[in-house]
Design a protein around this motif. Structure first.
Motif, PDB file in Angstrom:
ATOM      1  N   LEU A   1       0.822  -1.213   0.000  1.00  0.00           N
ATOM      2  CA  LEU A   1       0.000   0.000   0.000  1.00  0.00           C
ATOM      3  C   LEU A   1       0.855   1.262   0.000  1.00  0.00           C
ATOM      4  CD1 LEU A   1      -2.951  -0.720   2.418  1.00  0.00           C
ATOM      5  CD2 LEU A   1      -3.107   0.172   0.109  1.00  0.00           C
ATOM      6  N   ALA A   2       1.944   1.229   0.788  1.00  0.00           N
ATOM      7  CA  ALA A   2       2.817   2.397   0.841  1.00  0.00           C
ATOM      8  C   ALA A   2       3.427   2.654  -0.544  1.00  0.00           C
ATOM      9  CB  ALA A   2       3.899   2.197   1.887  1.00  0.00           C
ATOM     10  N   LEU A   3       3.840   1.571  -1.222  1.00  0.00           N
ATOM     11  CA  LEU A   3       4.396   1.736  -2.572  1.00  0.00           C
ATOM     12  C   LEU A   3       3.364   2.354  -3.503  1.00  0.00           C
ATOM     13  CD1 LEU A   3       6.336  -1.627  -3.008  1.00  0.00           C
ATOM     14  CD2 LEU A   3       7.325   0.659  -2.848  1.00  0.00           C
ATOM     15  N   LEU A   4       2.130   1.873  -3.385  1.00  0.00           N
ATOM     16  CA  LEU A   4       1.064   2.386  -4.250  1.00  0.00           C
ATOM     17  C   LEU A   4       0.783   3.857  -3.959  1.00  0.00           C
ATOM     18  CD1 LEU A   4      -1.209   1.725  -6.331  1.00  0.00           C
ATOM     19  CD2 LEU A   4      -2.679   1.214  -4.395  1.00  0.00           C
ATOM     20  N   LEU A   5       0.638   4.185  -2.666  1.00  0.00           N
ATOM     21  CA  LEU A   5       0.292   5.559  -2.299  1.00  0.00           C
ATOM     22  C   LEU A   5       1.422   6.530  -2.596  1.00  0.00           C
ATOM     23  CD1 LEU A   5      -1.609   5.160   1.087  1.00  0.00           C
ATOM     24  CD2 LEU A   5      -2.533   5.361  -1.208  1.00  0.00           C
ATOM     25  N   ASN A   6       2.629   5.995  -2.721  1.00  0.00           N
ATOM     26  CA  ASN A   6       3.772   6.857  -2.999  1.00  0.00           C
ATOM     27  C   ASN A   6       3.870   7.209  -4.479  1.00  0.00           C
ATOM     28  OD1 ASN A   6       5.984   8.293  -2.049  1.00  0.00           O
ATOM     29  ND2 ASN A   6       7.398   6.680  -2.674  1.00  0.00           N
ATOM     30  N   MET A   7       3.036   6.570  -5.308  1.00  0.00           N
ATOM     31  CA  MET A   7       3.064   6.860  -6.739  1.00  0.00           C
ATOM     32  C   MET A   7       2.259   8.118  -7.022  1.00  0.00           C
ATOM     33  SD  MET A   7       3.127   3.319  -8.782  1.00  0.00           S
ATOM     34  CE  MET A   7       2.391   2.015  -7.855  1.00  0.00           C
ATOM     35  N   ASP A   8       2.343   8.503  -8.271  1.00  0.00           N
ATOM     36  CA  ASP A   8       1.749   9.759  -8.697  1.00  0.00           C
ATOM     37  C   ASP A   8       0.336   9.500  -9.212  1.00  0.00           C
ATOM     38  OD1 ASP A   8       1.838  12.390  -9.132  1.00  0.00           O
ATOM     39  OD2 ASP A   8       2.856  12.278 -11.069  1.00  0.00           O
ATOM     40  N   PHE A   9      -0.694   9.990  -8.527  1.00  0.00           N
ATOM     41  CA  PHE A   9      -2.059   9.813  -9.046  1.00  0.00           C
ATOM     42  C   PHE A   9      -2.982  10.930  -8.563  1.00  0.00           C
ATOM     43  CE2 PHE A   9      -3.920   8.273  -5.114  1.00  0.00           C
ATOM     44  CZ  PHE A   9      -2.853   7.709  -4.455  1.00  0.00           C
ATOM     45  N   TRP A  10      -4.165  10.976  -9.149  1.00  0.00           N
ATOM     46  CA  TRP A  10      -5.097  12.049  -8.816  1.00  0.00           C
ATOM     47  C   TRP A  10      -5.822  11.745  -7.506  1.00  0.00           C
ATOM     48  CZ3 TRP A  10      -5.198  10.666 -14.243  1.00  0.00           C
ATOM     49  CH2 TRP A  10      -4.604  11.638 -15.062  1.00  0.00           C
ATOM     50  N   GLY A  11      -5.894  12.728  -6.635  1.00  0.00           N
ATOM     51  CA  GLY A  11      -6.636  12.570  -5.389  1.00  0.00           C
ATOM     52  C   GLY A  11      -5.847  11.871  -4.295  1.00  0.00           C
ATOM     53  N   GLN A  12      -4.515  12.033  -4.314  1.00  0.00           N
ATOM     54  CA  GLN A  12      -3.667  11.379  -3.310  1.00  0.00           C
ATOM     55  C   GLN A  12      -4.118  11.637  -1.875  1.00  0.00           C
ATOM     56  OE1 GLN A  12       0.200  12.713  -4.514  1.00  0.00           O
ATOM     57  NE2 GLN A  12       1.005  10.641  -4.484  1.00  0.00           N
ATOM     58  N   GLY A  13      -4.417  12.913  -1.596  1.00  0.00           N
ATOM     59  CA  GLY A  13      -4.788  13.284  -0.228  1.00  0.00           C
ATOM     60  C   GLY A  13      -6.017  12.539   0.248  1.00  0.00           C
ATOM     61  N   ILE A  14      -7.031  12.447  -0.628  1.00  0.00           N
ATOM     62  CA  ILE A  14      -8.276  11.795  -0.221  1.00  0.00           C
ATOM     63  C   ILE A  14      -8.063  10.293  -0.051  1.00  0.00           C
ATOM     64  CG2 ILE A  14     -10.680  11.369  -0.869  1.00  0.00           C
ATOM     65  CD1 ILE A  14     -10.537  13.988  -2.459  1.00  0.00           C
ATOM     66  N   VAL A  15      -7.342   9.685  -0.984  1.00  0.00           N
ATOM     67  CA  VAL A  15      -7.114   8.249  -0.873  1.00  0.00           C
ATOM     68  C   VAL A  15      -6.345   7.936   0.405  1.00  0.00           C
ATOM     69  CG1 VAL A  15      -5.931   6.274  -1.886  1.00  0.00           C
ATOM     70  CG2 VAL A  15      -7.234   7.813  -3.345  1.00  0.00           C
ATOM     71  N   ARG A  16      -5.400   8.793   0.733  1.00  0.00           N
ATOM     72  CA  ARG A  16      -4.637   8.550   1.953  1.00  0.00           C
ATOM     73  C   ARG A  16      -5.546   8.610   3.179  1.00  0.00           C
ATOM     74  NH1 ARG A  16       0.650  11.639   4.052  1.00  0.00           N
ATOM     75  NH2 ARG A  16       1.355  11.367   1.939  1.00  0.00           N
ATOM     76  N   ILE A  17      -6.454   9.563   3.185  1.00  0.00           N
ATOM     77  CA  ILE A  17      -7.411   9.658   4.294  1.00  0.00           C
ATOM     78  C   ILE A  17      -8.274   8.397   4.373  1.00  0.00           C
ATOM     79  CG2 ILE A  17      -9.553  10.818   4.965  1.00  0.00           C
ATOM     80  CD1 ILE A  17      -8.212  13.450   4.410  1.00  0.00           C
ATOM     81  N   LEU A  18      -8.719   7.919   3.188  1.00  0.00           N
ATOM     82  CA  LEU A  18      -9.529   6.700   3.168  1.00  0.00           C
ATOM     83  C   LEU A  18      -8.751   5.540   3.779  1.00  0.00           C
ATOM     84  CD1 LEU A  18     -11.185   6.814  -0.383  1.00  0.00           C
ATOM     85  CD2 LEU A  18     -12.277   7.243   1.810  1.00  0.00           C
ATOM     86  N   VAL A  19      -7.467   5.431   3.410  1.00  0.00           N
ATOM     87  CA  VAL A  19      -6.677   4.278   3.852  1.00  0.00           C
ATOM     88  C   VAL A  19      -6.379   4.327   5.343  1.00  0.00           C
ATOM     89  CG1 VAL A  19      -4.439   3.140   3.620  1.00  0.00           C
ATOM     90  CG2 VAL A  19      -5.698   3.800   1.585  1.00  0.00           C
ATOM     91  N   ILE A  20      -6.106   5.533   5.891  1.00  0.00           N
ATOM     92  CA  ILE A  20      -5.726   5.540   7.307  1.00  0.00           C
ATOM     93  C   ILE A  20      -6.925   5.559   8.255  1.00  0.00           C
ATOM     94  CG2 ILE A  20      -3.496   6.645   6.888  1.00  0.00           C
ATOM     95  CD1 ILE A  20      -4.786   9.168   8.178  1.00  0.00           C
ATOM     96  N   SER A  21      -8.115   5.827   7.725  1.00  0.00           N
ATOM     97  CA  SER A  21      -9.274   5.972   8.611  1.00  0.00           C
ATOM     98  C   SER A  21      -9.516   4.819   9.587  1.00  0.00           C
ATOM     99  CB  SER A  21     -10.532   6.213   7.779  1.00  0.00           C
ATOM    100  OG  SER A  21     -10.447   7.478   7.191  1.00  0.00           O
TER     101      SER A  21
END
Lengths: 276, 289
Positions: B89-109
């Protein structure tokens, strides 16, 4: 590692990341959705997604039937009270260790951390019996104290790592300019220390809010916080899905929002500064 | 100049914390050790001296071995899921994509959801054999719904706990990934290193310390899992999902055997200390003063 990616790749990664993000947070999203359904819609087969008559009835029911506000207030008092008390004790300690470290400082810090390793269940019997003999079972004061002691090592550590980043030279400069100790603290140190203190406060409120060993074992009704309130749904009552969802949503919403703001502090606080 | 006075002031500032923690450690722990040598039923005092009897009873109790095994399976199971999942997941979230901030919030919730809520939501709304979403899903594809908590209680609890801790591992490993030197990565790429070898020879070694921290901190918390069991299976069926903390809770506050509960407490402390020893070494190494 933000390397150049083509738009196509980026779109693909976006889809994958959003898919996984939604999947992981799905239980939370589903709980929030269910909280707006009627009990009948909540258990409908096949499940209903968005096209139902949204209702606030569950929130009203939970509030009127179960004294929800009292549990909420207990959570607030325990989480915030224990954290403020902990800060009052820890700020001087962290301060002096950060600005006047001695050869013992590292040992003291490590020892404090080691107290955090003691499993709560190891001292359940004496704490329970001790509180009982003092008539403090199911009181907020007991939980505030215990939660403060539980989190004190983390509070000291976090504050220490923040304070250590305040440059000591700036104090000397202020002193050269003729500032006395009082002015030094008010105008120079406080503004620099406040962000660290705020972060520490935030993370520890979150930890205390969600703590569910002592709160479950030491409370019954009077001092029971939301963790215990929700646990009472483990009886067949929990099969009222919509109400369970409404109660759960109300219990986690404040902390979810605080948590989103504290991502960075979370890493620092929970790894004791080992990962920044 | 005024060092003497400064030292005195420093000691004064540190002592409240030290005294409180010292008291919190010594008094309950000392009492636990003392109780562990007593025959002490909470309902029928007074207690009487009994030597090591409580320890023999605790260690030979039919629930002890299952509880120990369950504790280890729970800790290891969650560690494997969260560490491997967290790296991916960290590798995925570290990549370049649209809406990084929101996806990160979804994942850590999930990390911010209190254990009693997550346990009950999983138990009733997902794993329930009639109304749970999994049951709906199973029926939709023509399978017989499964009663997760009675047929595979420990696995169900592992899933709940792993769900709560996956965000923690992800967040820490992501933080570590972001400090990875990108120039080094690019140099390796230009030299023709493939994705896999870059991961094995650059990323993984860079993450080693964070992985160690993730594993050790989680172990401390996972050894103490309680609420998830308390509100879902209550340790059952039989001892199938009883871990050491729940076993001790059962002895102390359900069977009112304070002596045996205390003996179990001492053993839990010993187990936690073995882990703590390694954690302290890992953290201590990173602390430069």
């Amino acid at each position: 590692m933000a390397r150049k990616t083509t738009t196509g790749q980026r779109a693909l990664i976006t889809v994958a990341a959003w898919g996984i993000g939604l999947l992981i947070s799905f239980p939370i999203i589903w709980t929030i959705l269910t909280s707006f359904k009627t009990e009948a819609t909540a258990i409908a087969s096949p499940p209903v997604w968005f096209n139902f008559d949204w209702t606030l009835q569950n929130y009203i029911d939970v509030n009127t039937r179960s004294d929800y506000l009292r549990y909420f207030w207990n959570s607030v008092v325990i989480a915030v009270g224990s954290t403020l008390l902990g800060l009052a004790v820890a700020i001087p300690a962290a301060w002096s260790m950060a600005f006047q470290p001695t050869k013992n400082t590292k040992n003291v810090l490590m020892w404090m951390l080691s107290t955090k390793m003691m499993p709560a269940v190891g001292v359940l019997v004496p704490v329970y019996l001790g509180l009982r003999s003092m008539g403090l079972l199911d009181t907020r004061i007991a939980l505030v104290t215990i939660m403060m002691l539980m989190n004190l090592p983390i509070i000291v550590w976090m504050l220490f790592t923040y304070f250590r980043e305040i440059p000591g030279e700036i104090l000397e400069a202020a002193r050269m300019d003729g500032a006395n100790l009082r002015n030094e603290i008010i105008y120079v140190l406080t503004p620099m220390a406040v962000p660290g203190i705020a972060s520490t406060l935030l993370l520890n409120v979150i930890l205390a809010w969600n703590e569910a060993f002592w709160t479950l074992n030491l409370t019954t009704t009077n001092a029971a916080p939301l963790t215990a309130f929700i646990a009472s749904f483990s009886s067949p009552q929990g099969l009222f899905y919509a109400k369970l969802s409404a109660a759960s949503t109300m219990a986690i919403a404040p902390i979810l929002i605080l948590g989103w703001f504290s991502q960075k502090q979370l890493v620092r606080g929970l790894t004791f500064g080992a990962v920044k | 100049m005024a060092t003497q006075r400064a030292h005195k002031a420093a000691r004064l500032m540190i002592s409240p914390s030290v005294i409180l923690l010292l008291a919190w450690m010594i008094i309950p722990l000392g009492t636990t050790i003392y109780f562990s040598f007593l025959r002490y039923n909470i309902l029928t005092p007074p207690p009487s001296w009994t030597g090591v009897e409580n320890y023999t009873y605790f260690l030979t109790d039919p629930a002890f071995i299952p509880a120990l095994v369950n504790t280890l399976v729970l800790v290891l199971g969650v560690l494997i899921i969260t560490t491997v999942g967290g790296i991916l997941l960290a590798l995925l979230l570290n990549m370049d994509f649209w809406g990084q901030g929101i996806v990160r919030i979804l994942v850590i919730s999930p990390f911010f959801v209190m254990p009693t809520v997550s346990a009950l939501v999983w138990k009733n709304m997902f794993m329930h054999p009639v109304n749970g979403l999994f049951a709906h899903l199973f029926r939709a594809v023509g399978l017989q719904p499964v009663d997760f908590l009675s047929t595979m209680p420990l696995l169900s609890i592992i899933i709940m706990v792993a769900w709560a801790w996956l965000p923690f591992a992800t967040l820490i490993l992501l933080t570590a990934l972001q400090s990875l030197d990108s120039e080094q990565m690019e140099a390796a790429e230009m030299d023709g290193a493939g994705w896999l070898s870059r991961f094995i020879y650059l990323t993984l070694p860079h993450l080693t310390r964070s992985i160690t921290v993730v594993v050790l901190i989680q172990t401390i918390f996972l050894l103490a899992v309680f609420a998830e069991i308390y509100v879902t299976t209550a340790g059952g069926p039989g001892y199938a999902s009883t871990n050491i903390p729940f076993f001790i809770y059962n002895l102390s506050l359900k069977q009112f055997d304070a002596g045996m509960g205390a003996a179990g407490g001492v053993i839990a402390v010993i187990i936690a200390n073995i882990v703590a020893f390694f954690l302290m070494r890992a953290v201590g190494k990173n602390l430069e003063l």
